[in-house]
Write an enzyme that holds these catalytic residues in place. Structure first.
Site, mmCIF file in Angstrom:
data_model
loop_
_atom_site.group_PDB
_atom_site.id
_atom_site.type_symbol
_atom_site.label_atom_id
_atom_site.label_comp_id
_atom_site.label_asym_id
_atom_site.label_seq_id
_atom_site.Cartn_x
_atom_site.Cartn_y
_atom_site.Cartn_z
ATOM 1 N N SER A 188 -9.737 -0.567 7.324
ATOM 2 C CA SER A 188 -9.171 -0.382 5.982
ATOM 3 C C SER A 188 -8.493 -1.603 5.381
ATOM 4 O O SER A 188 -8.147 -1.593 4.198
ATOM 5 C CB SER A 188 -8.181 0.791 5.974
ATOM 6 N N SER A 216 -9.619 1.759 3.114
ATOM 7 C CA SER A 216 -8.757 2.475 2.196
ATOM 8 C C SER A 216 -7.743 1.590 1.467
ATOM 9 O O SER A 216 -7.141 2.049 0.497
ATOM 10 C CB SER A 216 -8.003 3.565 2.951
ATOM 11 N N LYS A 218 0.851 -1.198 0.000
ATOM 12 C CA LYS A 218 0.000 0.000 0.000
ATOM 13 C C LYS A 218 0.882 1.242 0.000
ATOM 14 O O LYS A 218 1.899 1.274 0.712
ATOM 15 C CB LYS A 218 -0.891 -0.050 1.245
#
Lengths: 481, 98
Positions: free
Chosen positions: A169, A145, A70
């Protein structure tokens, strides 16, 4: 192929690390134009790392395994944007500990995945760069996210990805994309080099095709780090060796009174998933978590408050975007921030600033911190009676792109079943459960602090009895094999 | 539903070091009002005599030996600086805030 199978085949020399990496790069090249999971692909350095594995220069428990990271974790010498314009040209001079540990274990870093700006969001629509689409239905969000990481794993572009979880997330996108995601106990994995959002809630974790793969990754990722004083010194278990412990004789708690509003199809797949665990020998009981409903409002005080403080560092002085046309320093701060941050980030900074401001601190922030203590006690009490708690991950399946983007509060409500764990620091594992109208759902297993071994074993037992985690979206499995 | 007034939004924006447009002033006023109204339901939770949770699983007094360790040198630290001069970050002149 799962990460565990891939690692075994590379170790057995049935497959070269370079072939494994090239296969992922080829899938990214053919699929990611539409899906938008990756912000940066490091093809050259990935191949170089893979060749070093094949040459025997890089070894370890993940030797040759391609991974996606990420884009809120620092990668030395390679971009880390956090999905924000304000870090568009930022190139970290150091490596996040989680990434360094993957590298030291022989993994190959394919690239960096898309996210809601600064991990603030539940749909990956808030990225300053691109929207990520759900591989199961490209008109829908992958969740957020960590939507880029979830989509990358679901579409077979990476067998393992790192996500971060501040209010769900990792878990919510795992559920929306039909992958397995673990939010470990707070402090289990070092946060050094993870761009801070809400420091008392943030936790890095693995996303992959199975509980076994998450266990394999956690063994590498977990452990104390002198660079993060909140990293835990609790012993790291041999998670992969514990996988076969099963759920026989375990008492699983269901917080029934909190699930009353769950839509019928979601309730049905949740009950079915619970029955699978009962079939494996677990016992289901109702557990009381009387203040669970207070978790979401407490979260939307604590998280923005910490964010407003953490994001004060982006002022155009030391790194990141600086507005070029400011004559004095205050204007430089304000203009750099206003042009560098997107709407949701500004909104949360404003909320956080407000709740911490003079006259409001006690009513909002202090109250929310007390509610965290209350929630903590509720969980402690519940875990005196049960071994694990089971809950749905989300109130719905993946929603349409654009469906909630104009209503912040509506978007926040998609985290209703996930935020409590961050407030109290407990670990949660999401495993794919039966689809609803062709879209994935996720069963959320919650454990005691540092009881990831039991959590992963329960997830593994569930996956031995079901095949939801092995199902792949048609559009991505047909093509490019 | 509560709404923050224009001057309230301006005040918070200034504290947060944000410049906001007229349109944002209006939308933030409304959205912050909605969010604050939502979180105010916390007042129904009884927290009488409850201590705030200040750290999850805190390890207190995490210390290390007081010896120097390698750190990023000035070159690396300054590499991302928007402007630098003589090994330091350069910023515009600091004026009195009014």
């Amino acid at each position: 192929m799962t990460a565990s199978e891939l690692v075994a085949r590379i170790a057995a020399r049935e497959l070269s690390a370079l072939e494994a990496t090239d296969e992922c790069l080829a899938r990214i090249a053919s699929l990611d134009g539409e899906l938008g999971a990756f912000l940066h692909v490091f093809a050259d350095s990935a191949r170089e790392q893979a060749r070093a594995v094949d040459a025997g220069q890089r070894t370890g428990p993940l030797a040759g395994l391609p991974v996606a990271v990420k884009d809120n974790m620092c990668t030395r010498g390679q971009p880390t944007t956090c999905g924000s314009r304000i870090l568009e040209s930022f190139v970290p001079p150091y490596e996040a500990t989680a990434v360094a540990r993957l590298q030291a274990a022989g993994a190959v870093v394919l690239g960096k995945t898309n996210l809601d700006e600064f991990a603030m969001g539940s749909s990956t629509e808030n990225s300053a760069y691109q929207v990520t689409r759900n591989p199961w239905d490209v008109s829908r969000v992958p969740g957020g996210s960590s939507g880029g990481s979830a989509a990358a794993v679901a579409a077979g572009m990476a067998p393992l990805a790192l996500g971060s979880d501040t209010g769900g997330s990792i878990r919510q996108p795992a559920a929306f994309c039909g992958v397995t995601g673990l939010k470990p106990t707070y402090g289990r994995i070092s946060r050094y080099g993870l761009v801070a959002f809400a420091s008392s809630l943030d936790q890095i974790g693995p996303m992959a095709c199975s509980a076994r793969d998450c266990a394999l990754a956690l063994e590498v990722l977990a452990g104390p780090d002198p660079q993060d004083t909140t990293s835990s010194v609790e012993p790291v278990a041999a998670y992969t060796s514990l996988l076969e412990s099963g759920v026989g004789g375990l008492k699983l708690g269901v917080p029934r009174s909190f699930l009353g509003d769950l839509a019928a199809p979601m309730a049905r797949v949740f009950e079915e998933a619970c029955q699978v665990l009962v079939g494996l020998g677990a016992r289901l009981v109702t557990v009381e978590l009387p203040n669970l409903g207070a978790a979401l409002p407490a979260y939307y005080i604590v998280a923005p408050a910490e964010a407003s403080s953490n994001l004060a560092r982006y002022d155009g002085t030391r790194y990141g975007f600086r507005a070029p046309d400011a004559g004095d320093v205050l204007t430089m701060f304000k203009r750099s921030r206003s042009r560098g941050f997107g709407a949701e980030v500004k909104r949360r900074i404003m909320v956080g600033t407000y709740v911490l401001s003079a006259g409001y601190y006690d009513a909002y922030y202090l109250k929310a911190q007390k509610v965290r203590t209350v929630l903590s006690r509720d969980f402690e009490k519940a875990f005196q009676e049960v071994d694990l708690i089971v809950m749905p991950t989300t109130p719905s399946t993946a929603f349409k792109i654009g469906e909630k983007s104009s209503d912040p509060l509506e978007m926040y409500l998609s985290d209703i079943y996930t935020v409590a764990l961050n407030l109290v620091g407990l670990p949660g594992l999401v495993v794919p459960s039966a689809p609803v109208e062709g879209l994935p759902t996720g069963l959320q297993l919650i454990g005691r602090a540092f009881d990831e071994g039991r959590l992963l074993a329960a997830g593994h037992a569930f996956q031995q009895a079901t095949d939801f985690h092995l199902r792949r979206p048609e559009r991505t499995s047909v093509s490019q094999g | 539903m509560r709404e923050l007034t224009g001057p309230e939004v301006d005040h918070v924006a200034h504290l947060a070091r944000l410049e906001i447009t007229l349109a944002e002033r209006e939308s933030f006023g409304r959205q912050l009002g909605e969010i604050l109204t939502y979180v105010e339901q916390l007042s129904t939770v009884d927290t009488e005599g409850v201590e705030p949770l200040l750290a999850v699983f805190a390890r207190h007094d995490v210390l290390r030996e007081d010896v120097s360790r390698p750190a990023l040198g000035p070159d690396l630290v300054l590499r991302n600086a928007p402007e630098q001069e003589a090994g330091q970050f350069r910023i515009p002149r600091i004026l009195e805030e009014s």
